[in-house]
Design a protein around this motif. Structure first.
Motif, PDB file in Angstrom:
ATOM      1  N   PRO A 197    -111.658 114.369  52.630  1.00  0.00           N
ATOM      2  CA  PRO A 197    -111.486 114.773  54.119  1.00  0.00           C
ATOM      3  C   PRO A 197    -110.972 113.483  55.082  1.00  0.00           C
ATOM      4  CG  PRO A 197    -113.375 115.854  53.371  1.00  0.00           C
ATOM      5  CD  PRO A 197    -112.817 114.731  52.256  1.00  0.00           C
ATOM      6  N   MET A 198    -111.379 112.417  54.619  1.00  0.00           N
ATOM      7  CA  MET A 198    -111.183 111.159  55.518  1.00  0.00           C
ATOM      8  C   MET A 198    -109.622 110.776  55.392  1.00  0.00           C
ATOM      9  SD  MET A 198    -113.134 107.442  55.439  1.00  0.00           S
ATOM     10  CE  MET A 198    -114.607 108.036  55.832  1.00  0.00           C
ATOM     11  N   THR A 199    -109.151 110.972  54.087  1.00  0.00           N
ATOM     12  CA  THR A 199    -107.738 110.686  53.769  1.00  0.00           C
ATOM     13  C   THR A 199    -106.598 112.024  54.235  1.00  0.00           C
ATOM     14  OG1 THR A 199    -107.761 111.218  51.680  1.00  0.00           O
ATOM     15  CG2 THR A 199    -108.041 108.977  52.151  1.00  0.00           C
ATOM     16  N   ALA A 200    -107.266 113.070  54.409  1.00  0.00           N
ATOM     17  CA  ALA A 200    -106.361 114.284  54.606  1.00  0.00           C
ATOM     18  C   ALA A 200    -105.486 114.075  55.801  1.00  0.00           C
ATOM     19  CB  ALA A 200    -107.279 115.433  54.705  1.00  0.00           C
ATOM     20  N   GLY A 201    -105.970 113.521  56.727  1.00  0.00           N
ATOM     21  CA  GLY A 201    -105.302 113.521  58.034  1.00  0.00           C
ATOM     22  C   GLY A 201    -104.235 112.417  58.196  1.00  0.00           C
ATOM     23  N   VAL A 202    -104.083 111.676  57.058  1.00  0.00           N
ATOM     24  CA  VAL A 202    -102.944 110.420  57.040  1.00  0.00           C
ATOM     25  C   VAL A 202    -101.780 111.386  56.955  1.00  0.00           C
ATOM     26  CG1 VAL A 202    -101.997 108.464  55.747  1.00  0.00           C
ATOM     27  CG2 VAL A 202    -104.524 109.123  55.829  1.00  0.00           C
ATOM     28  N   VAL A 206     -96.701 108.283  55.126  1.00  0.00           N
ATOM     29  CA  VAL A 206     -97.825 106.991  54.916  1.00  0.00           C
ATOM     30  C   VAL A 206     -98.448 107.401  53.528  1.00  0.00           C
ATOM     31  CG1 VAL A 206     -99.575 106.016  55.986  1.00  0.00           C
ATOM     32  CG2 VAL A 206     -97.975 106.697  57.255  1.00  0.00           C
ATOM     33  N   THR A 207     -98.902 108.340  53.447  1.00  0.00           N
ATOM     34  CA  THR A 207     -99.420 108.868  51.701  1.00  0.00           C
ATOM     35  C   THR A 207     -98.508 108.438  50.695  1.00  0.00           C
ATOM     36  OG1 THR A 207    -100.896 110.574  52.933  1.00  0.00           O
ATOM     37  CG2 THR A 207    -100.329 110.715  50.427  1.00  0.00           C
ATOM     38  N   GLN A 208     -97.131 108.870  50.919  1.00  0.00           N
ATOM     39  CA  GLN A 208     -96.329 108.552  49.853  1.00  0.00           C
ATOM     40  C   GLN A 208     -96.038 107.024  49.690  1.00  0.00           C
ATOM     41  OE1 GLN A 208     -95.041 110.991  47.851  1.00  0.00           O
ATOM     42  NE2 GLN A 208     -94.718 109.226  46.758  1.00  0.00           N
ATOM     43  N   MET A 209     -96.110 106.371  51.000  1.00  0.00           N
ATOM     44  CA  MET A 209     -95.778 104.818  50.859  1.00  0.00           C
ATOM     45  C   MET A 209     -96.978 104.310  50.190  1.00  0.00           C
ATOM     46  SD  MET A 209     -95.269 102.358  54.158  1.00  0.00           S
ATOM     47  CE  MET A 209     -96.992 102.584  54.531  1.00  0.00           C
ATOM     48  N   ILE A 210     -98.207 104.683  50.345  1.00  0.00           N
ATOM     49  CA  ILE A 210     -99.346 104.118  49.622  1.00  0.00           C
ATOM     50  C   ILE A 210     -99.157 104.517  48.209  1.00  0.00           C
ATOM     51  CG2 ILE A 210    -101.858 103.995  49.499  1.00  0.00           C
ATOM     52  CD1 ILE A 210    -101.805 104.402  52.753  1.00  0.00           C
ATOM     53  N   VAL A 211     -98.929 105.774  47.962  1.00  0.00           N
ATOM     54  CA  VAL A 211     -98.924 106.189  46.590  1.00  0.00           C
ATOM     55  C   VAL A 211     -97.944 105.426  45.744  1.00  0.00           C
ATOM     56  CG1 VAL A 211     -98.132 108.087  44.876  1.00  0.00           C
ATOM     57  CG2 VAL A 211     -99.782 108.331  46.825  1.00  0.00           C
ATOM     58  N   ASP A 212     -96.635 105.069  46.319  1.00  0.00           N
ATOM     59  CA  ASP A 212     -95.672 104.155  45.765  1.00  0.00           C
ATOM     60  C   ASP A 212     -96.038 102.869  45.546  1.00  0.00           C
ATOM     61  OD1 ASP A 212     -93.991 106.445  45.884  1.00  0.00           O
ATOM     62  OD2 ASP A 212     -92.851 105.927  47.471  1.00  0.00           O
ATOM     63  N   MET A 213     -97.429 102.316  46.053  1.00  0.00           N
ATOM     64  CA  MET A 213     -97.739 100.980  45.883  1.00  0.00           C
ATOM     65  C   MET A 213     -98.899 101.036  44.752  1.00  0.00           C
ATOM     66  SD  MET A 213     -98.145 100.055  50.040  1.00  0.00           S
ATOM     67  CE  MET A 213     -99.121  98.389  49.419  1.00  0.00           C
ATOM     68  N   ILE A 214     -99.449 102.246  44.309  1.00  0.00           N
ATOM     69  CA  ILE A 214    -100.229 102.265  43.347  1.00  0.00           C
ATOM     70  C   ILE A 214     -99.863 102.207  41.958  1.00  0.00           C
ATOM     71  CG2 ILE A 214    -102.133 103.737  42.498  1.00  0.00           C
ATOM     72  CD1 ILE A 214    -102.395 104.937  45.309  1.00  0.00           C
ATOM     73  N   PRO A 215    -100.227 101.229  41.048  1.00  0.00           N
ATOM     74  CA  PRO A 215     -99.674 101.260  39.778  1.00  0.00           C
ATOM     75  C   PRO A 215     -99.684 102.667  39.127  1.00  0.00           C
ATOM     76  CG  PRO A 215    -100.846  99.431  40.152  1.00  0.00           C
ATOM     77  CD  PRO A 215    -100.907 100.194  41.316  1.00  0.00           C
ATOM     78  N   LEU A 216    -100.852 103.428  39.135  1.00  0.00           N
ATOM     79  CA  LEU A 216    -100.970 104.612  38.567  1.00  0.00           C
ATOM     80  C   LEU A 216    -100.146 105.775  39.213  1.00  0.00           C
ATOM     81  CD1 LEU A 216    -104.821 104.628  37.178  1.00  0.00           C
ATOM     82  CD2 LEU A 216    -102.698 104.097  36.002  1.00  0.00           C
TER      83      LEU A 216
END
Length: 253
Positions: A197-202, A206-216
């Motif tokens: 729930p804490m990240t659901a409001g992102v 922005v979520t996609q930008m962060i996911v692109d930075m995650i090696p997995l």
């Protein structure tokens, strides 16, 4: 009744923040591993929903608790002891909040609110629980605190959250040193970008930008944090204390 097999068979476990997100997942995994759950949350209905979702739900109990209140934390431990005639031998402190804003716009009350729950709450829960464990001479006690990758690396708009979670890391390392003599282990997990729930409001971009930075290349799940909690709570991790464990898919932003 609790199952006779599993990593935590017959253990009484306290989970704060158990009404949603990582805390709820921890309750589910711990119940699977045979633990009896004391589920604490500011949101009583959330804690009750967690309990009702667990197998053999009648043996688990929901408690409404504000972890930033010494009085409420003390009452929580007293209530658990009164009901179960024992104190928890394992615990996961997952209660936490975020109230984000950029440093130049962050007001004092918002800063205090986050630090009081995330850092002071960690102190109060760990202290009350450790005192109870020592009093009851609990063997193989284990406390797992939940911090965040943000506590190590910082993050834009999260000065208060980052400071509080960095404090949890330092606190855990110190608690581990002090409580080892009582056979109580204390470790801390640093989740990365997790579906809660804490990240659901992102915002989606922005979520996609962060996911692109995650090696997995994906967000983590609460269950993936909970599985590590179960290992640290169990005697399979009997020589691990004071550890800081990243569970973040390789993300180090």
């Amino acid at each position: 009744m609790a199952t006779s097999s599993g990593l935590l068979a017959g253990r009484l476990a306290l989970v704060t923040g158990g009404g949603s997100g990582i805390g709820r997942a921890v309750c589910s995994i711990f119940a699977r591993e045979g633990a009896i759950l004391a589920v604490a949350d500011r949101n009583k209905s959330g804690a009750e929903q967690t309990v009702s979702s667990l197998p053999d739900s009648s043996q688990h109990t929901a408690y409404e608790t504000n972890v930033a209140s010494a009085t409420e934390v003390s009452k929580l431990l007293q209530d658990i002891e009164s009901k179960y005639k024992q104190v928890p031998s394992v615990a996961v402190h997952a209660a936490g909040i975020n109230k984000d804003n950029f440093l130049l716009k962050l007001d004092e009350q918002t800063f205090d609110d986050v630090v009081n729950v995330n850092l002071k709450g960690t102190f109060l829960v760990n202290q009350a629980l450790a005192r109870a464990m020592v009093k009851w001479q609990v063997q193989d006690g284990s406390i797992v605190n939940i911090s965040s990758i943000v506590g190590k690396n910082g993050n834009l708009g999260q000065a208060n959250y980052a400071a509080s979670k960095a404090g949890v890391i330092g606190f855990t390392k110190t608690a581990a040193k002090e409580l080892a003599r009582y056979k109580i282990r204390v470790n801390v997990i640093l989740p990365g970008f997790i579906e809660t729930p804490m990240t659901a409001g992102v915002p989606e971009n922005v979520t996609q930008m962060i996911v692109d930075m995650i090696p997995l290349r994906r967000m983590g799940t609460p269950e993936e944090i909970a599985e590590v909690c179960a290992f640290l709570a169990s005697t399979r991790s009997s020589y691990i204390t004071g550890a800081v464990i990243d569970v973040n898919g390789g993300l180090n932003f």
